[in-house]
Design a protein around this motif. Structure first.
Motif: not given
Length: 802
Positions: A52, A30, A39, A6, A26, A58-59, A8, A50, A41, A86
């Motif tokens: 959040i 996070l 973020l 991941v 992840v 978050v992609r 960031v 996960l 992935l 997301v």
């Protein structure tokens, strides 16, 4: 970036020394992320649960790089409790006791998620969350596709629930969900289920298809508005409403349903607007129980695939069909049981194998300005307590136009039945009925066939070209008042036919009516319409003045009468009289008094000696236009001849010249009429009437007609105060009075009513009064010893909707 890692991007200023970082999980990413961070992935499988809670993005990777799968062994794969974004993740859950995606207490944005799971629900929204979910796909073979509850809501846009082991979308109160351009298919139990008070769904341009169960189910006071939506290919009902649910369907379609397309029970309410119901195995609309109600406007119900009525109303339910079409069905409308009622207004019913309208077991139907074509029976009132009214309707090419049997007692007025196979009106087995100004034309059987000594009442009725007899009665005969026929048999004679098979069996009767010894000469028979009473012009003008509103109309008519009267006096004095063309154009909405004013105008001209009789003959396109070349001229000539000495009133005259006329025979009617008006200019006054815009177009495209009319009189809509006056007049005539607060309630009621093109004006006021009388009766009937005030006073609670 390595697979399964991941990246960031930190956006906070406190991390300026370390703008990007790469993490192996992840969860680690996070933990290091703050609000605003991004973020990304890498492709791979993440066996993590996960959670959040930050406002981060978050992609997943771009599609060409592969997918990022969130697939833990158990629990919730993705929980969102922050205002996160997301995108592009694949979510796979294995826990049948938990959702695959859980959204709580937040307003996140979810885009392009692919949820492939065997979970309690694919996406669950609860705890007051309000997410925006776009272009997501859910497949959940074991549980619900999308579940919304616990004061949650949000927007789902362009999402697809491709498979679900339970409901495709479930909303439980209190919750409010909006759906736009979503697709639900292969669901179990229901495609969309909305249950509980304060639960609501707004859906626009959505498809619900291939459901094992009902397409849409609402219960326990839930509400929904579906616009431009489609429900199809269910195994159960298309739409089910129960327990005071409320649904509005606008511009929507329910089709290919093996059971009921729409089924309502237990005080539910459905409103259909410009929608289509087609290809259903049982009822198109099925309405049950007291308080259950359907309001359908500009809706088509057609192409039944079973053997059931298109619309079924029973057990005290009520239904309104306004400007609707019902066609290609076994039976159109069945109304059963005391307290059940159906109102059918300005609608089309055609290509029906059985009954267009069937009323039984004490039910009531009100049918107004409705056209029935190619039906088995137009209206059948079957038994004791069954009744209602049929007013201003046309029934064309039926086996039998109207049947009244077994003590039923409807009121039929101003109806025209054309070309029935067996009979226009058939009354048997103690049936009664009052038939006023009704006409049967071109019957291959009888006009009025009344047997078993039924004591019906016929007032100013007429039969024409009926092959087996215009009026055929058994002893004792019905009561006739000024009824006429073009046949040689004198109308009103009591005749005794031999036993016949009722027309409803569609077996031709073989009995012949006995002929009276001396037949009347049809050439000297009186015309169908009654001569106007010879009243002084002042008395008729006083009646005109007493009409509610219409101030400009009254001024126009009085000015015209003054011109005619002065011209008559000048001629008597040997002076030249100004030429006054008496033909008129009436424009305005329905229910504004055009027919009433036309009748009074004829009476005034008669009292002034301008017209010999002053009677009114009212016709429309169906009376003038035939089915083949030549027949239209004959019909128009006949209508004109019946009007000699009086007024020929052509309602909706613009229908004789439709915009897409082509080879329409209406032009033949216009040409014939123009010639007759020229050849017999003193014998008949012609008034053409219709909506303002349509009449302007009609006169513009027919200069020959326009040149024959000297004056256009416009009838404006009634305002709320005038509608109140009409109700007050009716109340006084029927010995009712308006109690405290009722006038104010009526004013508000009429002010709030939509004044669209279908607004009924005076008819609306009359209907409102009738509804108040009914509700008053239901209220007072519960009193053991009502006083005179109880029996006469109408209160605000008697108003519809109160």
């Amino acid at each position: 970036m390595a697979e399964g890692s991941v990246q960031v991007t930190h956006t906070g200023t406190s991390r300026w020394r370390r703008r990007t970082a790469v993490y192996g999980t992840v969860t680690e990413a996070l933990a290091a992320a703050a609000d605003g961070d991004i973020l990304v992935l890498g492709p791979g499988t993440y066996r993590e649960n996960l959670v959040i809670e930050q406002s981060v993005t978050v992609r997943g990777p771009e599609e060409k790089e592969g997918s990022a799968r969130i697939a833990p062994a158990e629990g919730v794969p993705l929980t969102v409790r922050g205002s996160a974004i997301v995108q592009r993740l694949r979510i796979e859950g294995q826990d049948i006791a938990a959702p695959a995606v859980l959204i709580e207490n937040s307003t996140p944005e979810l885009t392009e998620l692919l949820v492939r799971t065997s979970s309690a629900s694919g996406i669950e929204v609860r705890g007051g969350a309000r997410p925006t979910v776009r272009r997501c796909a859910v497949s959940n073979a074991t549980g619900t596709g999308v579940s919304v509850s616990d004061s949650a809501g949000g927007l789902f846009e362009e999402c697809e629930i491709a498979e679900s082991g339970q409901a495709g979308i479930s909303v439980r109160g209190p919750a409010h969900l909006r759906l736009e351009r979503c697709r639900v298919r292969r669901g179990q139990g229901a495609g969309l289920a909305v249950v509980g008070a304060d639960s609501a769904v707004d859906a626009v341009d959505c498809d619900i298809h291939d459901i094992k169960g009902a397409g849409v189910r609402l219960a326990e006071r839930a509400t929904a508005h579906l616009t431009d939506c489609r429900v199809s290919a269910t195994t159960g009902d298309g739409v089910t409403l129960e327990s005071e649910a409320v649904l509005t369907l606008t511009d929507s379609e329910i089709h290919d349903i093996p059971e009921n397309a729409l089924d309502l029970r237990s005080r539910s309410v459905l409103t259909l607007v410009r929608s289509t119901v087609r290809r259903f195995g049982r009822n198109g609309v099925s309405v049950w129980d007291p308080g259950t109600h359907v309001d359908a406007h500009h809706t088509r119900i057609h192409e039944s695939t079973g053997d059931y009525p298109a619309v079924w109303v029973s057990d005290g339910a009520t239904t309104v069909l306004e400007s609707c079409t019902v066609d290609h069905v076994p039976d159109a409308l069945f109304v059963l049981d005391a307290g059940s009622r159906a109102d059918v207004v300005d609608s089309e019913i055609e290509h029906v194998r059985g009954s267009a309208i069937s009323v039984s077991d004490g039910a009531t139907a009100r049918v107004d300005a409705t056209r029935m074509h190619r039906v088995g029976t137009g209206a059948w009132f079957r038994d004791r307590g069954s009744g209602g009214t049929v007013t201003g309707c046309t029934i064309d090419q039926a086996t039998t136009g109207v049947i009244v049997s077994k003590d039923a007692d409807p009121a039929i007025e101003d109806c025209v039945i054309t070309a029935p196979a067996e009979a226009g009106f058939y009354v048997s087995a103690r049936g009664r009925g009052t038939f006023t100004r009704c006409r049967v034309t071109g019957s291959r059987g009888y006009g009025f066939h009344i047997i078993d000594g039924c004591r019906s009442e016929l007032i100013r009725c007429r039969t024409e070209r009926c092959a087996r007899g215009g009026y055929v009665f058994s002893e004792p005969s019905p009561v006739l008042t000024d009824c006429h026929s073009d046949e040689a048999v004198a109308p009103g004679e009591s005749v005794t036919p031999e036993p016949v098979v009722p027309p409803v069996t569609q077996v031709k009767a073989t009995a012949k009516a006995k002929q009276p010894p001396a037949a009347a000469d049809p050439a000297t028979a009186a015309p169908a319409e009654e001569s106007a009473a010879s009243r002084p012009s002042d008395e008729v003008l006083a009646e005109l003045e007493s009409l509610v509103g219409l101030d400009s109309v009254k001024q126009e008519v009085k000015a015209l009468i003054d011109m005619i009267e002065v011209g008559r006096r000048r001629q008597a004095a040997g002076l030249k009289a100004a030429s006054v063309r008496r033909h008129l154009v009436f424009t305005g909405s329905p229910g504004t008094g055009k027919t009433t004013v036309a009748r009074l105008y004829g009476e005034i001209l008669h009292s002034l000696g301008v017209l010999e009789r002053g009677h009114l003959v009212e016709v429309s396109r169906v009376d003038l236009v035939g089915e083949h070349i030549g027949s239209t001229a004959i019909r128009t000539q006949e209508a004109f001849d019946r009007s000699r000495g009086g007024v020929l009133f052509i309602d909706e005259a613009y229908a004789l010249s439709p915009e897409d006329a082509g080879r329409d025979f209406g032009k033949e009617a216009i040409d014939t009429l123009v010639k007759l008006m020229e050849d017999h200019r003193e014998a008949v006054v012609v008034i053409v009437a219709g909506y303002t815009a349509e009449m302007e177009r009609f006169l513009a495209v027919n200069p020959g007609v326009a040149s024959r009319f000297s004056r256009t009189i416009t009838f404006g809509d009634y305002n709320a105060e005038e509608l109140l006056s009409i109700v007050g007049q009716q109340a006084g005539e029927q010995e009712y009075a308006l109690g405290e607060g009722t006038e104010e309630a009526l004013l508000k009621h009429f002010t709030d009513l939509p004044k669209g093109p279908t607004f009924g004006n005076g008819r609306t006021a009359r209907q409102t009064f009738e509804a108040m009388v009914e509700r008053h009766a239901g209220r007072v009937a519960q009193l053991s010893d009502p006083s005179t005030e109880d029996l006469t006073l109408l209160y605000p609670e008697d108003l519809p909707g109160h």
